[in-house]
Write a protein that holds these residues in place. Sequence first.
Motif, short mmCIF file in Angstrom:
data_model
loop_
_atom_site.label_atom_id
_atom_site.label_comp_id
_atom_site.label_asym_id
_atom_site.label_seq_id
_atom_site.Cartn_x
_atom_site.Cartn_y
_atom_site.Cartn_z
N ILE A 107 0.83 -1.21 0.00
CA ILE A 107 0.00 0.00 0.00
C ILE A 107 0.85 1.26 0.00
O ILE A 107 0.63 2.19 -0.78
N PHE A 108 1.87 1.30 0.84
CA PHE A 108 2.66 2.52 0.93
C PHE A 108 3.59 2.70 -0.26
O PHE A 108 3.96 3.83 -0.60
N THR A 109 3.95 1.62 -0.92
CA THR A 109 4.73 1.75 -2.16
C THR A 109 3.95 2.55 -3.21
O THR A 109 4.47 3.50 -3.80
N VAL A 110 2.69 2.18 -3.42
CA VAL A 110 1.90 2.88 -4.43
C VAL A 110 1.47 4.26 -3.94
O VAL A 110 1.27 5.18 -4.75
N MET A 111 1.31 4.44 -2.64
CA MET A 111 0.98 5.76 -2.11
C MET A 111 2.13 6.73 -2.34
O MET A 111 1.92 7.93 -2.56
N GLY A 112 3.35 6.22 -2.28
CA GLY A 112 4.50 7.07 -2.58
C GLY A 112 4.48 7.57 -4.01
O GLY A 112 4.77 8.74 -4.28
#
Length: 209
Positions: A107-112
């Motif tokens: 999730i946080f990879t794509v949020m970045g």
Amino acid sequence: MESVILLLELVGTLAFSISGALTGLRKNMDIFGVCILGLTTAVGGGVIRDLILGSTPPATFQNPIYAAVAVAAALVLFLPQVRHLLMWDQALFDRSLFWMDTAGLGIFTVMGIRAAFGQLVQPGLFLLVFVGVVTGAGGGVLRDVLAGDTPYIFVKHVYASASLAGALVCALMWRTVGEIPAMLTGVGTVALIRCLSAHYHWNLPHAHD
């Protein structure tokens, strides 16, 4: 659209907070240490991302909901009943840590990547992927450093490499299929690679190999 994004962010925050709190429990930390590890794991990557992109103050300090969710999750895990359940069964503990880390990483990879597109007019592919990996893996690195461990991304399964693959897929698909499909595909890529690496015991070559 925004409600979907908020939901993903909260799920990622919750997952990484649990991951950090579990590490604190394994280290027999007190309630303050468990909460700090949960909070740092949940928001650390996002703070580093915002500083790289020049977005100050970082989003974590503008909207306290993420920090509140992270601390609340850590407090719940510190409850004696929950703590004893997790610590009693090592297999359950290891599975919980793996799945929370995997969910948060994806999730946080794509949020970045989404943050980079929102902050810059024409972000390059290298910047997008770099920011995605930093957002996904940064909190876990800070967690392990604070816990006195060799960062998980360097020694366990395929971790940063999964984030790298998911970030690349998401960034390449962004302008062709749209924001949400690209993000979901990126998360799925990270999860798939992590699951396959755990099942088949994939690891990158170590220095002693």
